[in-house]
Scaffold this active site. Structure first.
Site, PDB file in Angstrom:
ATOM      1  N   ASP A   1     -10.908   6.647  26.899  1.00  0.00           N
ATOM      2  CA  ASP A   1      -9.453   5.767  26.723  1.00  0.00           C
ATOM      3  C   ASP A   1      -9.288   4.472  26.659  1.00  0.00           C
ATOM      4  OD1 ASP A   1     -10.204   4.660  29.249  1.00  0.00           O
ATOM      5  OD2 ASP A   1      -9.842   5.922  30.949  1.00  0.00           O
TER       6      ASP A   1
ATOM      7  N   ASP B   1     -10.305  14.674  32.809  1.00  0.00           N
ATOM      8  CA  ASP B   1     -11.644  14.441  32.941  1.00  0.00           C
ATOM      9  C   ASP B   1     -11.181  13.894  33.982  1.00  0.00           C
ATOM     10  OD1 ASP B   1     -10.790  11.653  33.633  1.00  0.00           O
ATOM     11  OD2 ASP B   1      -9.394  12.114  31.705  1.00  0.00           O
TER      12      ASP B   1
ATOM     13  N   CYS C   1     -25.024  28.217  43.863  1.00  0.00           N
ATOM     14  CA  CYS C   1     -24.888  27.386  42.524  1.00  0.00           C
ATOM     15  C   CYS C   1     -26.226  27.611  41.386  1.00  0.00           C
ATOM     16  CB  CYS C   1     -25.206  25.722  43.056  1.00  0.00           C
ATOM     17  SG  CYS C   1     -24.455  25.011  41.914  1.00  0.00           S
TER      18      CYS C   1
ATOM     19  N   CYS D   1     -27.170  25.103  39.872  1.00  0.00           N
ATOM     20  CA  CYS D   1     -27.885  24.002  39.331  1.00  0.00           C
ATOM     21  C   CYS D   1     -28.764  23.255  39.329  1.00  0.00           C
ATOM     22  CB  CYS D   1     -26.813  22.381  39.574  1.00  0.00           C
ATOM     23  SG  CYS D   1     -27.336  21.733  40.795  1.00  0.00           S
TER      24      CYS D   1
ATOM     25  N   CYS E   1     -29.818  22.978  43.457  1.00  0.00           N
ATOM     26  CA  CYS E   1     -30.320  23.582  44.319  1.00  0.00           C
ATOM     27  C   CYS E   1     -31.003  24.298  44.521  1.00  0.00           C
ATOM     28  CB  CYS E   1     -28.886  24.582  43.759  1.00  0.00           C
ATOM     29  SG  CYS E   1     -27.130  24.019  44.940  1.00  0.00           S
TER      30      CYS E   1
ATOM     31  N   HIS F   1     -25.156  18.025  41.272  1.00  0.00           N
ATOM     32  CA  HIS F   1     -24.653  19.278  41.862  1.00  0.00           C
ATOM     33  C   HIS F   1     -23.492  19.382  42.041  1.00  0.00           C
ATOM     34  CE1 HIS F   1     -23.862  22.638  44.613  1.00  0.00           C
ATOM     35  NE2 HIS F   1     -22.941  21.666  45.247  1.00  0.00           N
TER      36      HIS F   1
HETATM   37 ZN   LIG Z   1     -26.142  22.780  42.590  1.00  0.00          ZN
END
Ligand SMILES: [Zn+2]
Length: 415
Positions: free
Chosen positions: A97, A305, A343, A345, A348, A374
């Site tokens: 930016d 964003d 989740c 990820c 997790c 996460h």
């Molecule tokens: Zn997660």
């Protein structure tokens, strides 16, 4: 498009009766499937994460900030390193930016909540209570003091373009004046006129720099539409900027900037997107909550964003499918489930709430890393799901199901 190189945008499918769509932005460093959440790496790093983790959690692109990199380490250092992507070891698409928001918002002391602290007062010159003025705007540019050491600097449209060309991101933004909702209508009108003049100067300097460096990957320049909460100002600003883009040598896309509140977010995005042709990608600068993401995408935003998922993660605030939780809360001390049942990820898959709770309580650095992985994955995946739902015609069902669960449980979850 004014380049004949690797930048472009194509629509894939549409949300019936709305401005929302899916598509692909092509950049010299790869495609971005839209709508897309762009991870914020303000100082050429997504705080606490290796770029490999940023890629693994599904982020398609990273956005850094010209103001911060100008002050430290300096754009010449980034240029010498081969540009932003090489410097930070991120091989994918990058954005910077313009620095305008930071120059002006840090300068008047509102920091990131520039457009949010509305108490009904309006004035031509607004400054946060108890703050000294650190930025002064004139028709040629902005003089400001560094938030690092108080030294005086000046940004103009030309300087912002030179810095962003040195940083070398795939998508860069025109230097604009950021107003707040507290500025008067008269000030907003003058500010939009100033932003137009600056956009024209940015475009001229961008063309000059592009021609000067024919061997480099093309950098796409996005104009920024201001105009606060005024429909006529927003529409006219878009039309005027588009007039320069229409002859095939102008802007490559549009940013929607400035004063946006939750209540008028969708309306303002829609005004701007209704004025734009299909081929123009639209970036919304800085939004935060899941319901805002549905609203922005529905009304035509292709990319956006937000610093929020990583910032709140470092304070232990965790997004879950049932609302936000604070993992430092005592009730998680012996909770051996994942941060969010729903989740996929890395955090997790490998760590428990009890462990992340312990890391925060013990002030261990890994707490920030695991929580950020996460939260960033949560938002990236949500936007991925919204994209699929537009392609498959199930947007409304997803919105009702997701937001119903997220906000219904938010109170119980103890934010
Ligand atoms: Zn997660």
């Amino acid at each position: 498009m004014n380049n004949g190189s690797a930048f472009g945008f194509g629509v894939r499918s549409r949300l019936p009766g709305r401005q929302g769509r899916t598509g692909v932005i092509s950049t010299p460093h790869g495609p971005i499937r839209t709508p897309a959440f762009i991870a914020v790496g303000t100082k050429a790093t997504v705080k606490s994460l290796l770029p490999a983790s940023v890629a693994e959690l599904g982020a398609q692109a990273v956005l850094a900030n010209a103001y911060h990199l100008y002050l430290q380490p300096g754009p010449d250092v980034v240029e010498q390193a081969g540009g932003l992507g090489s410097f930070m070891n991120w091989p994918g698409p990058t954005f910077t930016d313009s620095g305008g928001f930071q120059v002006m918002s840090l300068g008047v002391g509102f920091k990131k909540v520039l457009a949010m602290n509305v108490d009904g007062r309006q004035a031509d010159d607004v400054i946060a209570p108890g703050k000294n003025r650190l930025a002064t705007v004139d028709d040629d540019g902005v003089t400001f003091k560094s938030h690092l050491d108080g030294s005086t600097h000046r940004f103009s449209p030309e300087i912002s373009m030179r810095i962003q060309h040195q940083l070398g991101a795939d998508i860069i933004f025109a230097f604009d004046e950021c107003t707040t909702l507290m500025n008067t209508r008269g000030y907003q009108e003058r500010s939009v006129a100033r932003t137009h003049a600056w956009a024209q100067r940015c475009l001229a300097e961008h063309r000059r720099l592009t021609a000067e460096r024919p061997g480099r990957p093309y950098q796409a320049l996005f104009a920024v539409v201001q105009g606060a909460q005024y429909e006529d100002l927003r529409r006219k600003a878009t039309q005027d900027l588009l007039a320069w883009a229409d002859n095939g040598t102008g802007f490559d896309g549009f940013g929607i900037g400035g004063a946006l509140e939750k209540e008028n977010l969708g309306t303002i995005v829609r005004w701007v997107c209704e004025e734009l042709p299909d081929a123009m990608p639209r970036h919304l600068l800085g939004i935060s909550e899941p319901d805002d993401m549905f609203t922005a995408i529905e009304n035509g935003a292709d990319t956006f964003d937000c610093v929020s998922p990583s910032r709140v993660a470092r304070n232990g605030s965790i997004y879950t499918s049932r609302g936000r939780i604070n993992i430092t809360n005592a009730r998680f001390k012996r909770d051996f489930g994942p941060l969010d049942d729903d989740c996929d990820c890395h955090t997790c898959g490998h760590y428990t709430r009890a462990y992340v709770h312990h890391l925060f309580r013990a002030k261990e650095m890994l707490s920030a890393t695991l929580a950020t992985i996460h939260n960033e994955r949560f938002v990236v995946r949500l936007v991925d799901r919204i994209r699929c739902s537009i392609d498959e015609g199930t947007f409304e069902e997803l919105r009702a199901q997701f937001l119903g669960r997220y906000y219904a449980a938010a109170g119980r979850a103890g934010v």
